[in-house]
Design a protein around this motif. Structure first.
Motif, PDB file in Angstrom:
ATOM      1  N   ARG A 427       0.661  -1.259   0.116  1.00 12.58           N
ATOM      2  CA  ARG A 427      -0.010   0.001   0.127  1.00 12.58           C
ATOM      3  C   ARG A 427       0.936   1.372  -0.005  1.00 12.58           C
ATOM      4  O   ARG A 427       0.470   2.195  -0.594  1.00 12.58           O
ATOM      5  N   ARG A 428       2.083   1.031   0.460  1.00 14.07           N
ATOM      6  CA  ARG A 428       3.184   2.444   0.408  1.00 14.07           C
ATOM      7  C   ARG A 428       3.605   2.506  -1.073  1.00 14.07           C
ATOM      8  O   ARG A 428       4.003   3.390  -1.445  1.00 14.07           O
ATOM      9  N   ALA A 429       3.840   1.049  -1.764  1.00 13.42           N
ATOM     10  CA  ALA A 429       4.557   1.281  -2.807  1.00 13.42           C
ATOM     11  C   ALA A 429       3.556   1.613  -4.034  1.00 13.42           C
ATOM     12  O   ALA A 429       4.220   2.475  -4.982  1.00 13.42           O
ATOM     13  N   MET A 430       2.250   1.365  -4.157  1.00 18.54           N
ATOM     14  CA  MET A 430       1.377   1.626  -5.334  1.00 18.54           C
ATOM     15  C   MET A 430       1.493   2.956  -5.492  1.00 18.54           C
ATOM     16  O   MET A 430       1.542   3.810  -6.616  1.00 18.54           O
ATOM     17  N   PRO A 431       1.179   4.046  -4.506  1.00 15.81           N
ATOM     18  CA  PRO A 431       1.265   5.309  -4.658  1.00 15.81           C
ATOM     19  C   PRO A 431       2.561   5.988  -5.394  1.00 15.81           C
ATOM     20  O   PRO A 431       2.725   6.746  -6.167  1.00 15.81           O
ATOM     21  N   MET A 432       3.842   5.156  -4.919  1.00 17.51           N
ATOM     22  CA  MET A 432       4.915   5.649  -5.727  1.00 17.51           C
ATOM     23  C   MET A 432       5.126   5.195  -6.982  1.00 17.51           C
ATOM     24  O   MET A 432       5.494   5.890  -7.912  1.00 17.51           O
ATOM     25  N   CYS A 433       4.578   4.015  -7.551  1.00 12.11           N
ATOM     26  CA  CYS A 433       4.507   3.632  -8.843  1.00 12.11           C
ATOM     27  C   CYS A 433       3.585   4.877  -9.787  1.00 12.11           C
ATOM     28  O   CYS A 433       3.853   5.195 -10.628  1.00 12.11           O
ATOM     29  N   ALA A 434       2.376   4.964  -8.963  1.00 14.87           N
ATOM     30  CA  ALA A 434       1.514   5.868  -9.837  1.00 14.87           C
ATOM     31  C   ALA A 434       2.053   7.459  -9.685  1.00 14.87           C
ATOM     32  O   ALA A 434       1.976   8.004 -10.839  1.00 14.87           O
ATOM     33  N   GLY A 435       2.964   7.569  -8.954  1.00 16.80           N
ATOM     34  CA  GLY A 435       3.650   8.927  -8.742  1.00 16.80           C
ATOM     35  C   GLY A 435       4.522   9.053 -10.066  1.00 16.80           C
ATOM     36  O   GLY A 435       4.545  10.090 -10.370  1.00 16.80           O
ATOM     37  N   LEU A 436       5.137   8.039 -10.236  1.00 14.32           N
ATOM     38  CA  LEU A 436       6.108   8.021 -11.578  1.00 14.32           C
ATOM     39  C   LEU A 436       5.231   8.114 -12.739  1.00 14.32           C
ATOM     40  O   LEU A 436       5.942   8.946 -13.677  1.00 14.32           O
ATOM     41  N   MET A 437       3.974   7.643 -12.983  1.00 11.66           N
ATOM     42  CA  MET A 437       3.457   7.719 -14.108  1.00 11.66           C
ATOM     43  C   MET A 437       2.834   9.072 -14.131  1.00 11.66           C
ATOM     44  O   MET A 437       2.966   9.709 -15.308  1.00 11.66           O
TER      45      MET A 437
END
Length: 499
Positions: A427-437
């Motif tokens: 749950r902490r990693a998914m916003p990081m992936c979305a942030g890169l997008m």
């Protein structure tokens, strides 16, 4: 050469190149679903799972341009066959690996084989067929490759749940035993007679070494390695600026559009690399899916790309790249945020499917215009080189994301053994992936202006399954660009799935 597609030889060439490139493509898409089983069987920690993915991407990204140049010089069929044999031997070693260290080393060797065979598959088609049949042959190669990308996770999951994870790798051996004699008997040899000069072996080594050091630093949190990696990377840049025939000519980055689109590529494929690595684990560790169910759960993403990428490319031609390169990553970001709903006992229809569908729509919007814009940003004579650099950029981005995200999300060495711990860090990693997008979308909106122009894909090349990297496109490289990829084409031709 003037081989016709309707001839027996023509059909054998398509069969051989699809089968050869399909080996590497399957390995790029099936290994993620096997990771929990690999970790359990080898009693491995999270770092080993990261290296199982990254060792392959490291050597593939670092050597794919050199592999293309070797095919140009010494014969595309010869290098293609060597790549298949090398890949199969490394796959056998992966399947028999008694411990994590040997598995990781074998995966790195697999990447070397992939760097030899991947560029050669399309180049053999371009060099062999009559001009009137070339686009149709490339279309068949592209279409069958796209189908392979779609079924890869399903096949991987079935193998992992059935005979075991080792067969994900051992399957490549009979495929190679079929492919090599057919290639030697039916595929004509070809080479680029204008290719000359020295190979930039030192440049390839320095590039791969810099990536390896930074990757090690991110996984092991050994920051001294990051410093050394940056220094080696700086040495690579200095070397390429001074070489008369560099692997990556700095002059190609004189195009602002080319540079910007590669930065967008880095953002998009870093997010994708981290997403698919973590999502395959989340579905199995936290949601309780089998390997087969986890692999099947990801099918909608690729199926949407198979069905809609041709239309997306046509729309991108008409409106230009700025809107697709902005909207596509934003849709992908929404899909990644939707994955936050996937927890324990997740419903596939209500939780997983919406995320995968939105992600697939986003990739459908962005991948074809991304590839076309890269080609439009340079002279036609350097299209193959530009595509190769863009492909390597994407692979390096995925490599670094798989190394960095678990550390940034706070995943411990045994996180994948605990549903609660892994779910929390996911749950902490998914916003990081979305942030890169989102970063890629903002960059595209702020900087991309130039229309795509004439560097679009041939109408027969309808498939863009660039889940692991953008499709390698065909293109002539200028004589003397000894480091350029092997792909040859006439303007307006080319395309295909990533591998």
């Amino acid at each position: 050469m003037d081989i016709r597609l309707s001839s027996g030889t023509g059909r054998w060439i398509v069969f051989t190149t699809v089968l050869g490139s399909g080996m590497a493509l399957l390995d790029s898409t099936v290994v993620n679903v096997a990771l929990p089983h690999i970790g359990e069987d080898l009693d491995a920690d999270m770092a080993v799972l990261q290296w199982t993915v990254n060792a392959y991407m490291l050597t593939l990204a670092g050597l794919i341009l050199l592999g293309g140049a070797l095919g140009d010089r010494y014969g595309r069929r010869r290098v293609f066959v060597i790549g298949i044999v090398w890949f199969a031997a490394a796959s056998l070693l992966c399947g028999l690996a008694p411990n994590a260290g040997i598995l990781i080393a074998a995966r790195a060797l697999q990447g070397v084989g992939g760097a030899l065979l991947t560029p050669g598959s399309l180049a053999l088609i371009q060099a062999s067929f009559h001009p009137d049949d070339r686009a149709k042959a490339v279309g068949l190669w592209s279409g069958f490759g796209g189908v392979g990308a779609a079924i890869g996770p399903f096949v991987g999951g079935w193998l992992v749940d059935g005979p075991g994870w080792r067969w994900v790798f051992l399957l490549n051996v009979p495929l190679a035993l079929l492919c090599v004699p057919v290639a030697l008997r039916h595929v004509p040899e070809s080479r680029d007679e204008s290719a000359h000069g020295r190979f930039d072996v030192l440049g390839a080594f320095l590039g791969a070494a810099a990536l390896a050091l930074v990757t090690y630093a991110l996984i092991a949190e050994a920051w001294w390695a990051a410093g050394v990696g940056v220094l080696v990377g700086a040495g690579f840049v200095v070397l390429e600026r001074r070489r008369p025939e560099p692997m990556v000519p700095p002059s190609i980055f004189a195009s602002r559009l080319f540079t910007v689109v590669n930065l967008v590529t880095f953002c998009v494929y870093a997010a994708l690399g981290g997403f698919f690595f973590l999502a395959a684990l989340q579905l199995q560790v936290v949601s309780g899916y089998s390997a087969l169910a986890a692999g099947t759960a990801m099918l909608p993403t690729t199926i949407l790309m198979l069905l809609l990428s041709a239309k997306s490319g046509e729309i991108g031609e008409k409106i230009g790249p700025r809107i697709p390169l902005t909207v596509g990553p934003l849709l992908c970001a929404v899909g990644m945020f939707l994955m936050l709903r996937v927890g324990e006992d997740a419903s596939y229809v209500q939780d997983v499917l919406p995320a995968m569908a939105v992600l697939g729509l986003g990739l459908t919007v962005v991948v074809a215009p991304l590839t076309a814009t890269v080609l439009a940003a340079v002279d036609v004579a350097r299209a193959g080189l530009a595509s190769g650099i863009n492909n390597a950029t994407a692979r390096a981005a995925g490599l670094l994301a798989v190394a960095a995200l678990p550390t940034l999300a706070g995943m411990g060495p045994e996180a994948y053994r605990s549903a609660e711990e892994f779910g929390e860090t996911f749950r902490r990693a998914m916003p990081m992936c979305a942030g890169l997008m989102i970063a890629g979308a903002v960059l595209a909106w702020a900087t991309v202006r130039k229309p795509v122009g004439e560097a679009d894909c041939h109408p027969e090349c309808k498939v863009h399954c660039g889940v692991t990297s953008p499709p390698l496109e065909a293109g002539d490289h200028a004589p003397g660009d000894a480091g350029g990829p092997t792909l040859q084409k006439r303007p307006g031709e080319g395309g295909g799935p990533s591998s």
